[in-house]
Scaffold this active site. Sequence first.
Site, PDB file in Angstrom:
ATOM      1  N   ASP A  69     -38.807 -26.706  53.000  1.00 13.61           N
ATOM      2  CA  ASP A  69     -38.709 -26.774  52.121  1.00 13.61           C
ATOM      3  C   ASP A  69     -40.914 -27.739  52.439  1.00 13.61           C
ATOM      4  OD1 ASP A  69     -36.973 -26.310  50.697  1.00 13.61           O
ATOM      5  OD2 ASP A  69     -36.211 -28.285  50.002  1.00 13.61           O
ATOM      6  N   GLY A  70     -40.646 -28.286  53.613  1.00 12.79           N
ATOM      7  CA  GLY A  70     -42.074 -29.109  53.940  1.00 12.79           C
ATOM      8  C   GLY A  70     -43.074 -28.034  54.171  1.00 12.79           C
ATOM      9  N   ASN A 138     -43.061 -34.165  45.550  1.00  9.73           N
ATOM     10  CA  ASN A 138     -41.732 -34.258  46.426  1.00  9.73           C
ATOM     11  C   ASN A 138     -42.193 -35.888  45.802  1.00  9.73           C
ATOM     12  OD1 ASN A 138     -40.161 -32.432  46.638  1.00  9.73           O
ATOM     13  ND2 ASN A 138     -39.527 -33.782  48.619  1.00  9.73           N
ATOM     14  N   ASP A 139     -42.960 -36.485  46.823  1.00 12.63           N
ATOM     15  CA  ASP A 139     -42.884 -38.147  46.367  1.00 12.63           C
ATOM     16  C   ASP A 139     -44.123 -38.643  47.291  1.00 12.63           C
ATOM     17  OD1 ASP A 139     -42.253 -37.945  49.305  1.00 12.63           O
ATOM     18  OD2 ASP A 139     -39.920 -38.253  48.952  1.00 12.63           O
ATOM     19  N   ASP A 168     -38.802 -52.519  51.984  1.00  5.92           N
ATOM     20  CA  ASP A 168     -38.711 -51.654  53.130  1.00  5.92           C
ATOM     21  C   ASP A 168     -40.154 -50.868  52.540  1.00  5.92           C
ATOM     22  OD1 ASP A 168     -37.097 -52.505  55.329  1.00  5.92           O
ATOM     23  OD2 ASP A 168     -35.744 -50.609  55.021  1.00  5.92           O
ATOM     24  N   THR A 179     -34.570 -35.779  44.498  1.00  2.00           N
ATOM     25  CA  THR A 179     -33.608 -35.053  45.918  1.00  2.00           C
ATOM     26  C   THR A 179     -33.652 -35.233  46.493  1.00  2.00           C
ATOM     27  OG1 THR A 179     -34.386 -33.136  45.652  1.00  2.00           O
ATOM     28  CG2 THR A 179     -33.150 -33.084  43.667  1.00  2.00           C
ATOM     29  N   ALA A 180     -34.321 -36.417  47.072  1.00  2.00           N
ATOM     30  CA  ALA A 180     -35.280 -36.516  48.114  1.00  2.00           C
ATOM     31  C   ALA A 180     -35.126 -38.462  49.438  1.00  2.00           C
ATOM     32  CB  ALA A 180     -36.478 -35.496  48.782  1.00  2.00           C
ATOM     33  N   SER A 182     -36.109 -40.179  47.437  1.00  2.00           N
ATOM     34  CA  SER A 182     -35.311 -41.619  46.799  1.00  2.00           C
ATOM     35  C   SER A 182     -34.381 -41.363  45.755  1.00  2.00           C
ATOM     36  CB  SER A 182     -36.201 -41.337  44.975  1.00  2.00           C
ATOM     37  OG  SER A 182     -35.876 -41.711  44.117  1.00  2.00           O
TER      38      SER A 182
END
Length: 309
Positions: A69-70, A138-139, A168, A179-180, A182
């Site tokens: 995925d990365g 993704n984020d 943090d 789905t990652a 988060s």
Amino acid sequence: MDNYRLGLILHPTRDVSPVVRTVLRWADRHNVGLAVGTGDRDRVPAEVRAVPTAELAAGCTALISIGGDGTMLGALRLTVEHPTPVLGVHLGKLGFLVEVEPADLPAALDRLAAHDVTLEPHSCLTCAVCDERLVAFNDVVLGRHPGEGFVTATLIIDGQRYGYYRCDSLIVSTPTGSTAYSYAAGGPLVSPAAQAVVLTPSAPMAGIARPVVLSPDELLRLELRPGSARAAVEVDGRVVKHIGDDGAIEVRYRRDAGLVVRLDPRRHRARSQLRLSLLDLPLLPDQLRELLPESLREEFDRRENPPTW
């Protein structure tokens, strides 16, 4: 297939040569050109053309992401200004974005060339930080540096201040990214068909402690408060900036920023749902295998015992 060209996006460390050879053999048979970023010139045969990585999407009909995925996220980031479809070939462990196994790649390329595929649109986040605009599928994360205290930030939506976080890290995700990181921090799972921005604090100590779901049309701003620890700005898991307690980031949602090639969208969704359901089960791999239907056990075995090339 005049002017048809495939761009190769390679996992930075895994041995991708068997998959590259598969693509090369297919390309030779179909008179299709191949290109790769200049940074990967030494990892592919000489007949693959090397071009600046930033120009791959503009110069190719489709990109082939070889990794997990990365790697797929990196390929999608290249296509934001050039809507080039991305086909993911799976070399990772889990994989929610990638769909094609190496053994199935020639048939997938046949279907791609024949336009017998579904193009799945994906949103992204554009993040303004330190006069630079970044893109995440993704984020975007504001994360603390170990030993330097907590991230303390004010939440501002469309110019209106709503409160503060002390935690943090702060994770701003797309529906795909829900789905990652988060999800791991306790955020909600959001359908990839939805349009939303999710803001999730990780290990909150004070202030807002629950995830917030925003409209895709709202402008999100996070301002570090005086006394906050300096924060690392991560985009899709990569640290790209560091900001002090006078820093801020602004995040906007961008629709239809990337196109993922799907061969069987319904089957892919079913596999992703199964993987998500298994993440919360405190079981060993052999126990998990017994829960799978027979049709998925072979795939599970490949994940747990990848071949050595």
